[in-house]
Design a protein around this motif. Structure first.
Motif, PDB file in Angstrom:
ATOM      1  N   MET A   1       0.838  -1.201   0.000  1.00 47.72           N
ATOM      2  CA  MET A   1       0.000   0.000   0.000  1.00 47.72           C
ATOM      3  C   MET A   1       0.869   1.246   0.000  1.00 47.72           C
ATOM      4  SD  MET A   1      -2.913   1.152   2.790  1.00 47.72           S
ATOM      5  CE  MET A   1      -3.893  -0.325   2.524  1.00 47.72           C
ATOM      6  N   HIS A   2       0.522   2.220  -0.830  1.00 44.45           N
ATOM      7  CA  HIS A   2       1.278   3.459  -0.929  1.00 44.45           C
ATOM      8  C   HIS A   2       1.218   4.217   0.393  1.00 44.45           C
ATOM      9  CE1 HIS A   2       2.457   7.479  -2.366  1.00 44.45           C
ATOM     10  NE2 HIS A   2       3.096   6.810  -3.328  1.00 44.45           N
ATOM     11  N   LYS A   3       2.310   4.969   0.679  1.00 50.20           N
ATOM     12  CA  LYS A   3       2.391   5.712   1.941  1.00 50.20           C
ATOM     13  C   LYS A   3       1.224   6.686   2.106  1.00 50.20           C
ATOM     14  CE  LYS A   3       5.435   8.747   4.598  1.00 50.20           C
ATOM     15  NZ  LYS A   3       6.737   9.460   4.621  1.00 50.20           N
ATOM     16  N   ASP A   4       0.884   7.406   1.011  1.00 52.54           N
ATOM     17  CA  ASP A   4      -0.232   8.352   1.094  1.00 52.54           C
ATOM     18  C   ASP A   4      -1.540   7.642   1.374  1.00 52.54           C
ATOM     19  OD1 ASP A   4       1.450  10.426   0.643  1.00 52.54           O
ATOM     20  OD2 ASP A   4       0.988  10.631  -1.500  1.00 52.54           O
ATOM     21  N   GLU A   5      -1.720   6.460   0.772  1.00 51.62           N
ATOM     22  CA  GLU A   5      -2.945   5.703   1.000  1.00 51.62           C
ATOM     23  C   GLU A   5      -3.030   5.210   2.443  1.00 51.62           C
ATOM     24  OE1 GLU A   5      -6.575   4.241   0.515  1.00 51.62           O
ATOM     25  OE2 GLU A   5      -5.486   5.494  -0.916  1.00 51.62           O
ATOM     26  N   LYS A   6      -1.875   4.804   3.007  1.00 52.86           N
ATOM     27  CA  LYS A   6      -1.847   4.398   4.410  1.00 52.86           C
ATOM     28  C   LYS A   6      -2.227   5.563   5.319  1.00 52.86           C
ATOM     29  CE  LYS A   6       1.637   0.725   4.182  1.00 52.86           C
ATOM     30  NZ  LYS A   6       2.998   0.289   4.632  1.00 52.86           N
ATOM     31  N   GLU A   7      -1.735   6.742   5.003  1.00 55.44           N
ATOM     32  CA  GLU A   7      -2.046   7.922   5.801  1.00 55.44           C
ATOM     33  C   GLU A   7      -3.532   8.251   5.726  1.00 55.44           C
ATOM     34  OE1 GLU A   7      -1.678  10.767   8.474  1.00 55.44           O
ATOM     35  OE2 GLU A   7      -0.041   9.438   7.875  1.00 55.44           O
ATOM     36  N   ARG A   8      -4.096   8.158   4.525  1.00 57.52           N
ATOM     37  CA  ARG A   8      -5.532   8.414   4.374  1.00 57.52           C
ATOM     38  C   ARG A   8      -6.362   7.401   5.149  1.00 57.52           C
ATOM     39  NH1 ARG A   8      -4.101  10.153  -0.958  1.00 57.52           N
ATOM     40  NH2 ARG A   8      -4.284   8.021  -1.753  1.00 57.52           N
ATOM     41  N   LYS A   9      -5.921   6.153   5.139  1.00 53.82           N
ATOM     42  CA  LYS A   9      -6.652   5.122   5.885  1.00 53.82           C
ATOM     43  C   LYS A   9      -6.606   5.397   7.377  1.00 53.82           C
ATOM     44  CE  LYS A   9      -7.191   0.131   6.433  1.00 53.82           C
ATOM     45  NZ  LYS A   9      -7.382   0.256   7.881  1.00 53.82           N
ATOM     46  N   LYS A  10      -5.444   5.825   7.880  1.00 50.10           N
ATOM     47  CA  LYS A  10      -5.345   6.180   9.304  1.00 50.10           C
ATOM     48  C   LYS A  10      -6.294   7.306   9.650  1.00 50.10           C
ATOM     49  CE  LYS A  10      -0.529   4.841  10.209  1.00 50.10           C
ATOM     50  NZ  LYS A  10       0.828   5.351  10.574  1.00 50.10           N
ATOM     51  N   ARG A  11      -6.337   8.320   8.768  1.00 49.41           N
ATOM     52  CA  ARG A  11      -7.240   9.441   9.021  1.00 49.41           C
ATOM     53  C   ARG A  11      -8.690   8.975   9.033  1.00 49.41           C
ATOM     54  NH1 ARG A  11      -4.325  12.465   5.060  1.00 49.41           N
ATOM     55  NH2 ARG A  11      -6.215  12.673   3.779  1.00 49.41           N
ATOM     56  N   ARG A  12      -9.053   8.139   8.064  1.00 50.13           N
ATOM     57  CA  ARG A  12     -10.439   7.653   8.014  1.00 50.13           C
ATOM     58  C   ARG A  12     -10.792   6.860   9.259  1.00 50.13           C
ATOM     59  NH1 ARG A  12      -9.279   6.777   2.371  1.00 50.13           N
ATOM     60  NH2 ARG A  12      -8.795   4.591   2.811  1.00 50.13           N
ATOM     61  N   ASP A  13      -9.841   6.069   9.752  1.00 53.25           N
ATOM     62  CA  ASP A  13     -10.095   5.294  10.973  1.00 53.25           C
ATOM     63  C   ASP A  13     -10.327   6.219  12.167  1.00 53.25           C
ATOM     64  OD1 ASP A  13      -9.833   2.966   9.554  1.00 53.25           O
ATOM     65  OD2 ASP A  13      -7.758   2.585  10.174  1.00 53.25           O
ATOM     66  N   ARG A  14      -9.514   7.283  12.269  1.00 50.77           N
ATOM     67  CA  ARG A  14      -9.695   8.236  13.367  1.00 50.77           C
ATOM     68  C   ARG A  14     -11.039   8.944  13.228  1.00 50.77           C
ATOM     69  NH1 ARG A  14      -4.205   9.857  11.872  1.00 50.77           N
ATOM     70  NH2 ARG A  14      -2.693   8.803  13.216  1.00 50.77           N
ATOM     71  N   TYR A  15     -11.375   9.344  12.014  1.00 52.30           N
ATOM     72  CA  TYR A  15     -12.656  10.011  11.783  1.00 52.30           C
ATOM     73  C   TYR A  15     -13.814   9.099  12.184  1.00 52.30           C
ATOM     74  CZ  TYR A  15     -10.043  13.341   8.829  1.00 52.30           C
ATOM     75  OH  TYR A  15      -9.161  14.277   8.361  1.00 52.30           O
ATOM     76  N   LEU A  16     -13.700   7.827  11.804  1.00 47.22           N
ATOM     77  CA  LEU A  16     -14.775   6.882  12.100  1.00 47.22           C
ATOM     78  C   LEU A  16     -14.998   6.751  13.602  1.00 47.22           C
ATOM     79  CD1 LEU A  16     -16.846   4.806  11.144  1.00 47.22           C
ATOM     80  CD2 LEU A  16     -15.013   3.078  11.164  1.00 47.22           C
ATOM     81  N   VAL A  17     -13.910   6.690  14.347  1.00 48.31           N
ATOM     82  CA  VAL A  17     -14.034   6.583  15.805  1.00 48.31           C
ATOM     83  C   VAL A  17     -14.744   7.813  16.368  1.00 48.31           C
ATOM     84  CG1 VAL A  17     -12.744   6.543  17.980  1.00 48.31           C
ATOM     85  CG2 VAL A  17     -12.052   5.060  16.091  1.00 48.31           C
ATOM     86  N   LEU A  18     -14.331   8.997  15.938  1.00 52.39           N
ATOM     87  CA  LEU A  18     -14.952  10.233  16.418  1.00 52.39           C
ATOM     88  C   LEU A  18     -16.442  10.282  16.056  1.00 52.39           C
ATOM     89  CD1 LEU A  18     -12.289  12.987  15.639  1.00 52.39           C
ATOM     90  CD2 LEU A  18     -13.045  12.218  17.886  1.00 52.39           C
ATOM     91  N   ILE A  19     -16.760   9.892  14.839  1.00 53.24           N
ATOM     92  CA  ILE A  19     -18.154   9.917  14.393  1.00 53.24           C
ATOM     93  C   ILE A  19     -18.998   8.955  15.221  1.00 53.24           C
ATOM     94  CG2 ILE A  19     -19.683   9.283  12.481  1.00 53.24           C
ATOM     95  CD1 ILE A  19     -17.490  10.391  10.599  1.00 53.24           C
TER      96      ILE A  19
END
Length: 534
Positions: A1-19
């Motif tokens: 997985m590309h580094k940028d894609e990994k970073e986006r996935k981390k962000r989405r996971d954090r967003y999901l928890v907050l939501i």
């Protein structure tokens, strides 16, 4: 997985928890919401008015709410469904009935949800006004709240450059506004917040596509998105009348981004317009909303110039002559709430207005003041507290901005708006600049609109945890301050300033978790100090 894609996935996971945390908090409040008396899940006259319409449509097949206003609770002197937010006028059956003063489109849609709940579970609002209402609230408000969270955070992810800014703005979205308190009650404000957030996201999405397509790196936006934007923008205006200003601006913004958006955007808006005026006609046999009926209708007869009030016989004869009442009808003339106006009532409840002009000329018109009826809260001398209205526009402006109901004092993150407007009107892409200008115009227009209202309407939105009439600006203002947070994130001092603002904003939100229909904590504190009388 590309580094940028990994970073986006981390962000989405954090967003999901907050939501999920935000939705869980709202769900918990909905699951436990109860009136002060403990006999319904209705928190104020405002939401009771809508609940009456919802129940009447499903259980009686009518918009008339007479039966529900007369339901008594365990305490004989308490009517748990009764609301001050209602009007009275003649229905399709020719008789006078009570109706909710709220636009009927949204309650009609909620009635569809209630119908499904009643059909599937057997729960009814009249028999189980606590649990049936909670189920309907969860099915209506949690998806709306989720739509706001998801689209707003997606917009922030596009607008913010730094990770710190994205995380801080996500916290502000979920916990720093009054969206969660308004999720525990049936109201128009959460609808408007969610719909506005959806339009913001579609606009940013379309703007990015337009820039990318210039470089041949992207396909065009599908027309369905523009239709959805028009529908959501119009539905915001259907629930918040001043949002009509932003509807016009949205049309111009999308047309500038992509000329193909004009037809689908208008198509989506027209669907809402048809629903708004159609349900209003079904409810009231009028295209004008109930709150627009505060005067007199068409003239019936002229009585000429007379030095004194015409006699009952003269009034009756004039109505007979115009065939406005039956030959065997009798009329009475009663004082009205308005100066130089009297209420004329026939024995079969036909209503007319006797009016005196500036030169003592007298006329008879059809009665069209739906707010003036026996026992109406909105008549002079009946209103109490903030509903009396603020006489001074300067005091009203102070309290709506930095005072007891203050936009900035209760939610200090909005103090960053001036910087956000300055940044957004500076050297930024043209679509962003036009968006910022539109938000600024709409903000000024709506604040001026509320200041220009007559004294009876200068009431801060009634007893409410905030100046609720600007709550629909939440997504627009969050998008506006995103660039400011990026700048603050560069320095520890800047981050500290925003954290302090956010903490106070979250504090204000948490103080309203019992009910949004309570005075703001600043108002309560100032009352305790004796700075506010009564």
């Amino acid at each position: 997985m590309h580094k940028d894609e990994k970073e986006r996935k981390k962000r989405r996971d954090r967003y999901l928890v907050l939501i999920l945390v935000g939705l869980a908090l709202a769900a918990g409040r909905i699951a436990s919401v109860t009136s002060r008396e403990g006999d319904t899940a209705f928190l104020s006259a405002n939401d009771r008015s809508r609940w009456c319409t919802v129940a009447a449509l499903v259980e009686d097949g009518s918009y008339a709410i007479d039966r529900f206003t007369e339901i008594y609770g365990e305490k004989r002197n308490r009517r748990p469904w009764y609301s001050i937010d209602m009007v009275r006028h003649r229905g399709a059956d020719g008789k006078l009935h009570y109706y909710s003063s709220k636009p009927p489109l949204f309650p009609t849609m909620v009635a569809g949800v209630y119908y499904a709940v009643r059909t599937g579970s057997g729960l009814t609002l009249t028999d189980q006004p606590i649990y049936a209402a909670r189920v309907v609230l969860a099915l209506v408000n949690l998806p709306l709240l989720g739509l706001f969270f998801v689209t707003m955070i997606a917009s922030i992810d596009r607008l913010s450059a730094s990770m710190w800014a994205r995380q801080a703005m996500s916290l502000a979205t979920i916990f720093g506004t009054m969206a969660i308190p308004f999720s525990m009650t049936l109201n128009n404000h959460l609808v408007a917040v969610a719909c506005t957030s959806l339009v913001v996201w579609i606009y940013l999405f379309a703007s990015d596509k337009s820039y990318s397509s210039v470089e041949d790196r992207s396909t065009k936006v599908r027309l369905e998105w523009y239709a959805l934007a028009g529908l959501a923008a119009a539905f915001t205006a259907a629930n918040e009348l001043p949002a009509l200003s932003m509807l016009v601006l949205w049309f111009a913004l999308f047309a500038k981004v992509d000329s193909r958006s004009i037809a689908p955007f208008l198509g989506g808006a027209l669907i809402v317009a048809a629903g708004f005026f159609g349900t209003n006609w079904l409810a009231h046999q009028s295209l004008r909303p109930a709150y627009a009926h505060r005067g007199v209708g068409a003239m019936v007869a002229e009585l000429g110039v007379q030095p004194e009030t015409p006699s009952v016989d003269a009034v009756q004869a004039a109505l007979f002559a115009k065939k406005a009442i039956a030959v065997n009808s009798e009329v009475s003339v009663e004082p009205s709430d308005e100066e130089n106006r009297w209420l004329v009532r026939s024995n079969d409840d036909q209503l007319f207005a006797l009016l005196r002009g500036s030169s003592n000329e007298w006329t008879l018109s059809h009665w069209d003041d739906w707010y003036e009826y026996p026992g109406s809260y909105w008549q002079t001398g009946h209103r109490r507290g903030v509903d009396i209205g603020e006489p001074s526009r300067w005091v009203y402006f102070f309290n709506m901005t930095i005072g007891s109901y203050g936009i900035f004092s209760l939610t200090p993150i909005w103090l960053l708006l001036p910087m956000g407007f300055a940044n957004g009107l500076g050297y930024v892409p043209s679509n962003e600049r036009r968006f910022t200008l539109a938000v600024l115009i709409a903000s000024i227009t709506c604040i001026a609109f509320y200041l220009a209202r007559p004294m009876i309407d200068r009431n801060y939105g009634g007893v409410s945890c905030c100046f609720r009439w600007v709550l629909w600006f939440t997504p627009l203002w969050l998008a506006t301050i995103a660039s400011v947070i990026d700048r603050l994130a560069m320095r520890p001092r800047g981050r500290g300033i925003f954290i302090a603002m956010l903490v106070i904003s979250i504090f204000s939100m948490s103080m309203a978790l019992n009910s949004p229909w309570q005075s703001p904590w600043i108002y309560k504190f100032w009352s305790f100090l004796g700075w506010i009388a009564g």
